[in-house]
Design an enzyme around this catalytic site. Structure first.
Site, mmCIF file in Angstrom:
data_model
loop_
_atom_site.group_PDB
_atom_site.id
_atom_site.type_symbol
_atom_site.label_atom_id
_atom_site.label_comp_id
_atom_site.label_asym_id
_atom_site.label_seq_id
_atom_site.Cartn_x
_atom_site.Cartn_y
_atom_site.Cartn_z
ATOM 1 N N THR A 322 0.840 -1.188 0.000
ATOM 2 C CA THR A 322 0.000 0.000 0.000
ATOM 3 C C THR A 322 0.878 1.242 0.000
ATOM 4 O O THR A 322 1.938 1.260 0.633
ATOM 5 C CB THR A 322 -0.947 0.013 1.228
ATOM 6 N N HIS A 374 2.901 -11.289 14.397
ATOM 7 C CA HIS A 374 4.024 -11.805 15.187
ATOM 8 C C HIS A 374 3.837 -13.267 15.572
ATOM 9 O O HIS A 374 4.788 -13.929 16.021
ATOM 10 C CB HIS A 374 4.193 -10.949 16.447
#
Length: 403
Positions: A322, A374
């Protein structure tokens, strides 16, 4: 003969749609394949064409209604009745100004722009188009309307001296409108990403001196040869693919308790439209040339903004890029496009003083942001992933040699 106009088969994973706008009313003559009504799904707007030439006899579903595949929307009368309508101009209804305007525009109206032209009875031939081949977008119509409204105000201002008046008490206004299906779906996905993923963002910066030099050196020849401009997109997508090869966890996705490691690179490129953010996907981007990438990104952006992009072109993807820099963003933390586990954020190219070999020099710098899940991607891999992109862009020869 009467024909039922039905909701077409909806794309996979789409259970229903919302009927947005009828472009015809009962008694109107229609041509074969002429768009009768627009249906809005979670991602795209679908057009329902007339299955045959005829006269719209009856509308059974009103605007704003939720519909499903196969549901009857209207009844179309065909055959002899149509001939009578089209062959008797003295009895035919006068063509609406908006329809004449649309015809004058040479059929270059995007679906959303056509709706605005018809609803506001505008002359489409007077609206300059900014799209490919002069195609008129919804944004062009809005800009035209804004200019038309400001013109009388400007004339009045010249005709009479300005008078300062106190603001009327209680004159503040507000407007309450329901979310579109697309906006509601975007909100749902963003909340889902925040509530299910362990999101973390790491940053780095890249010196684009060498990329700028390459673009300046070859941009004219590139455009002449391939018919498309050489932008930043191809460099960043190529660099991201090489980094993804080295760190396959960043190209993975999550399915329940399983991790899916993709051995291909379907790169989603976020595009801002008037309806909301869309992410068309470049399939097998690893096999695409720089020119093919630039054409793909440009073509998808145009289709997304004109409302002609398909659900298939928005489905899937293994990694997303993006670019908030086109709006002036210097730094941001993008949100994951789940079930993907990482997204790369590009930002504004800003000239800044940098220490280069012991000297202060002005360099075109860009901050990069990698938001990742994560649970799947370790901090070490995320940092080294950005370093790999940085190294590839600061020495573009690495992209050609896949180093």
């Amino acid at each position: 003969m009467s024909i039922e106009v039905k909701v077409p088969q909806l794309p996979e994973s789409v259970s229903d749609a919302t009927l947005m706008t009828w472009h015809k009313k009962p008694g109107d003559a229609v041509g074969r394949d002429e768009n009768l009504v627009d249906l809005e799904t979670d991602k795209v707007v679908l057009e329902v064409p007339a299955p045959s030439a005829g006269v719209l006899k009856e509308i059974r579903i009103e605007s704003g209604t939720t519909v499903t595949a196969g549901q009857v929307l209207a009844i179309l009368e065909t055959a002899e009745g149509v001939v009578a309508v089209t062959a008797a101009p003295a009895e035919a209804k006068a063509e609406a100004p908006a329809q004449k305007a649309a015809a004058a525009a040479g059929g270059k109206l995007a679906p959303s722009a056509k709706r605005m032209v018809e609803e506001n009875k505008l002359d489409a031939s007077q609206i300059p188009g900014s799209g490919r081949d002069g195609r008129v977008s919804k944004g062009d119509v809005i800009q035209h309307m804004a200019g038309a409204k400001s013109a009388p105000a400007a004339a009045s201002a010249k005709a009479a001296p300005a008078v300062q008046l106190p603001a009327a008490s209680g004159s503040r206004g507000e407007q309450r409108v329901p979310m579109t299906r697309l906006r509601a779906r975007i909100a749902e996905r963003l909340l889902q990403a925040q509530s299910t993923a362990a999101m973390l963002t790491t940053f780095n910066e890249v010196d684009l001196t060498e990329v700028n030099a390459l673009r300046a050196r070859y941009k004219d020849k590139f455009e002449k040869t391939h018919g498309v401009k050489l932008g930043f997109s191809s460099f960043f997508i190529k660099a991201a693919i090489e980094a993804l090869r080295r760190f396959p966890a960043v190209n993975a996705s999550i399915d329940g308790n399983d991790i899916i490691y993709h051995e291909y690179y379907d790169i989603g490129v976020a595009v801002s439209t008037e309806r909301g953010l869309m992410v068309p996907v470049l399939r097998n981007a690893e096999s695409m040339s720089y020119a093919e990438i630039e054409k793909g990104v440009s073509g998808y952006a145009t289709k997304a903004r004109e409302g002609s992009i398909t659900l298939e072109e928005l489905t899937g993807g293994t990694f997303t890029i993006t670019n908030g820099g086109v709006f002036g963003s210097l730094m941001s933390t993008p949100i994951l496009n789940t079930p993907q586990v990482a997204i790369l954020g590009m930002h504004k190219v800003q000239e800044r003083p940098m220490a280069v070999n012991g000297e202060i020099k002005i360099r075109p710098m860009m901050y990069l942001a990698l938001t990742y899940d994560h649970r799947i991607v370790d901090g070490k891999d995320s940092v080294q992933f950005l370093v790999a992109i940085k190294e590839a862009l600061e020495d573009p020869a690495r992209l050609l040699l896949q180093l």
